[in-house]
Design a protein around this motif. Sequence first.
Motif, mmCIF file in Angstrom:
data_model
loop_
_atom_site.group_PDB
_atom_site.id
_atom_site.type_symbol
_atom_site.label_atom_id
_atom_site.label_comp_id
_atom_site.label_asym_id
_atom_site.label_seq_id
_atom_site.Cartn_x
_atom_site.Cartn_y
_atom_site.Cartn_z
ATOM 1 N N GLY A 1 56.264 143.610 48.494
ATOM 2 C CA GLY A 1 57.292 142.880 49.237
ATOM 3 C C GLY A 1 58.705 143.195 48.788
ATOM 4 O O GLY A 1 59.644 142.449 49.099
ATOM 5 N N ASP A 2 58.866 144.300 48.064
ATOM 6 C CA ASP A 2 60.176 144.647 47.490
ATOM 7 C C ASP A 2 61.100 145.237 48.550
ATOM 8 O O ASP A 2 60.816 146.282 49.124
ATOM 9 N N TRP A 3 62.221 144.572 48.784
ATOM 10 C CA TRP A 3 63.238 145.059 49.712
ATOM 11 C C TRP A 3 64.370 145.768 48.978
ATOM 12 O O TRP A 3 65.344 146.199 49.593
ATOM 13 N N GLY A 4 64.250 145.867 47.669
ATOM 14 C CA GLY A 4 65.295 146.520 46.890
ATOM 15 C C GLY A 4 66.584 145.720 46.919
ATOM 16 O O GLY A 4 66.589 144.515 47.159
ATOM 17 N N LEU A 5 67.690 146.407 46.673
ATOM 18 C CA LEU A 5 68.999 145.760 46.734
ATOM 19 C C LEU A 5 69.448 145.689 48.185
ATOM 20 O O LEU A 5 69.521 146.707 48.870
ATOM 21 N N ILE A 6 69.750 144.500 48.650
ATOM 22 C CA ILE A 6 70.108 144.307 50.050
ATOM 23 C C ILE A 6 71.222 143.275 50.161
ATOM 24 O O ILE A 6 71.330 142.359 49.334
ATOM 25 N N GLN A 7 72.072 143.436 51.151
ATOM 26 C CA GLN A 7 73.118 142.450 51.413
ATOM 27 C C GLN A 7 72.528 141.309 52.239
ATOM 28 O O GLN A 7 71.883 141.556 53.265
ATOM 29 N N PRO A 8 72.742 140.055 51.841
ATOM 30 C CA PRO A 8 72.247 138.927 52.633
ATOM 31 C C PRO A 8 72.710 138.974 54.085
ATOM 32 O O PRO A 8 71.984 138.562 54.993
ATOM 33 N N SER A 9 73.907 139.490 54.309
ATOM 34 C CA SER A 9 74.448 139.552 55.669
ATOM 35 C C SER A 9 73.644 140.478 56.575
ATOM 36 O O SER A 9 73.782 140.427 57.803
ATOM 37 N N LYS A 10 72.784 141.326 55.988
ATOM 38 C CA LYS A 10 71.952 142.226 56.781
ATOM 39 C C LYS A 10 70.662 141.544 57.244
ATOM 40 O O LYS A 10 69.926 142.090 58.065
ATOM 41 N N LEU A 11 70.382 140.364 56.686
ATOM 42 C CA LEU A 11 69.173 139.625 57.040
ATOM 43 C C LEU A 11 69.423 138.730 58.246
ATOM 44 O O LEU A 11 70.568 138.491 58.644
ATOM 45 N N ARG A 12 68.346 138.214 58.814
ATOM 46 C CA ARG A 12 68.483 137.217 59.860
ATOM 47 C C ARG A 12 69.231 136.021 59.276
ATOM 48 O O ARG A 12 69.056 135.676 58.095
ATOM 49 N N PRO A 13 70.099 135.382 60.055
ATOM 50 C CA PRO A 13 70.955 134.307 59.526
ATOM 51 C C PRO A 13 70.200 133.227 58.756
ATOM 52 O O PRO A 13 70.661 132.764 57.703
ATOM 53 N N GLU A 14 69.028 132.824 59.262
ATOM 54 C CA GLU A 14 68.257 131.776 58.586
ATOM 55 C C GLU A 14 67.789 132.231 57.203
ATOM 56 O O GLU A 14 67.754 131.438 56.254
ATOM 57 N N LEU A 15 67.431 133.510 57.093
ATOM 58 C CA LEU A 15 66.986 134.044 55.810
ATOM 59 C C LEU A 15 68.164 134.206 54.854
ATOM 60 O O LEU A 15 68.053 133.911 53.657
ATOM 61 N N ALA A 16 69.290 134.684 55.388
ATOM 62 C CA ALA A 16 70.483 134.862 54.557
ATOM 63 C C ALA A 16 70.930 133.530 53.963
ATOM 64 O O ALA A 16 71.266 133.438 52.773
ATOM 65 N N GLU A 17 70.929 132.498 54.787
ATOM 66 C CA GLU A 17 71.340 131.171 54.320
ATOM 67 C C GLU A 17 70.445 130.694 53.179
ATOM 68 O O GLU A 17 70.916 130.087 52.207
ATOM 69 N N THR A 18 69.159 130.998 53.272
ATOM 70 C CA THR A 18 68.208 130.566 52.245
ATOM 71 C C THR A 18 68.394 131.332 50.940
ATOM 72 O O THR A 18 68.480 130.730 49.864
ATOM 73 N N VAL A 19 68.472 132.670 51.009
ATOM 74 C CA VAL A 19 68.535 133.455 49.770
ATOM 75 C C VAL A 19 69.851 133.248 49.031
ATOM 76 O O VAL A 19 69.904 133.356 47.799
ATOM 77 N N LEU A 20 70.916 132.931 49.764
ATOM 78 C CA LEU A 20 72.199 132.701 49.102
ATOM 79 C C LEU A 20 72.157 131.458 48.210
ATOM 80 O O LEU A 20 72.928 131.348 47.256
ATOM 81 N N LYS A 21 71.250 130.545 48.517
ATOM 82 C CA LYS A 21 71.135 129.316 47.725
ATOM 83 C C LYS A 21 70.208 129.479 46.524
ATOM 84 O O LYS A 21 70.173 128.623 45.642
ATOM 85 N N LEU A 22 69.439 130.567 46.504
ATOM 86 C CA LEU A 22 68.476 130.775 45.422
ATOM 87 C C LEU A 22 69.132 131.392 44.195
ATOM 88 O O LEU A 22 70.014 132.248 44.308
ATOM 89 N N LYS A 23 68.667 130.977 43.027
ATOM 90 C CA LYS A 23 69.067 131.609 41.784
ATOM 91 C C LYS A 23 68.038 132.688 41.447
ATOM 92 O O LYS A 23 66.900 132.630 41.920
ATOM 93 N N PRO A 24 68.405 133.681 40.646
ATOM 94 C CA PRO A 24 67.436 134.705 40.263
ATOM 95 C C PRO A 24 66.175 134.084 39.663
ATOM 96 O O PRO A 24 66.243 133.213 38.798
ATOM 97 N N GLY A 25 65.013 134.515 40.173
ATOM 98 C CA GLY A 25 63.735 134.003 39.694
ATOM 99 C C GLY A 25 63.173 132.876 40.535
ATOM 100 O O GLY A 25 61.987 132.554 40.433
#
Length: 318
Positions: free
Chosen positions: A229-253
């Motif tokens: 499931g590794d997407w490597g290094l990716i910009q959140p803005s390249k994801l679907r908006p709902e996914l970007a909103e979620t990952v921006l709130k997550l801390k590493p791990g």
Amino acid sequence: MRQVILTVIVVVVGSFVQFWAHSADRVVADGVAAQVNNNFITISDVMLMVQPAQRQLAAKYSGVELKSQMQVVFSNALNSLIERKLILDAYEKQENKFPDAYLDSRVEEITQDMFSGDKADLMTALAKEKLNYEEWRKDMRDHVIASTMRKMHVEQNIAVSAKAVKKAYDENIDRYRANSKLRLRMIVLTMDASAPQKAQEIRQKIIAGADFSETAKEVSEGRNAKEGGDWGLIQPSKLRPELAETVLKLKPGEISQVVSIEDQCYIMKVEEKKDSYSDLHSQIESEIRKVEADKLHAVWIERLRKDAYVKVFDTGLF
């Protein structure tokens, strides 16, 4: 009536056929797009520059919208050519010229970059464009002069302080974080009646200690399942908006909640974030430098315009 010495040139550009003529005291007709001091910029000069954009626009637009888009592209290209003429004229007026050895070496570097130093490839490319080597070399030499002049009058006069970079980071932190990169793993399930419940069970298994990567290899239906499931290094803005909103709130791990979007369910894990001040310092400094360069460039060009004769003609094309 004074005799007008006509020089008629047929310029075929796409579907346009234009004629232009000039005399000692006036410019006649519409094949000339602009005059800068004693130099003329023809419609064909501009159209040659916009050809790549023209093909892209023609594939996307038609009718009035295509005409409107082409008008903007044509105007921008013409302004660029006018600026280049102004810069080259300013260079000719200055006492200290760049050494021929420097100009020639820069042209050779460009040749090396574009054609790996293979002159045969260069000559083939020039033949396709119906240009000869001397014309191309002069154009490249002019390009080197213009870029070096810009470096002297613009880029060398820019200084970006650490304080300015930190201020920009603090004032635009959300935007920078949205465009920063993070290392992301994702488990994707195709949506059906059982998918949300199945996704919740998978998430609980991971929370309880199961390895995210191995679990993704076993159950994910996403395109990167084999890579855990590794997407490597990716910009959140390249994801679907709902996914970007979620990952921006997550801390590493951290592991996300299940995100259900129409046809798929997602479970995400952020392994690394590159959104700290130190991570983004170079990017922010480059942005500030570009903004300042654009301002200084505009002031410089305006100063050159005031000391020159510039006339833009109505081509009637758009």
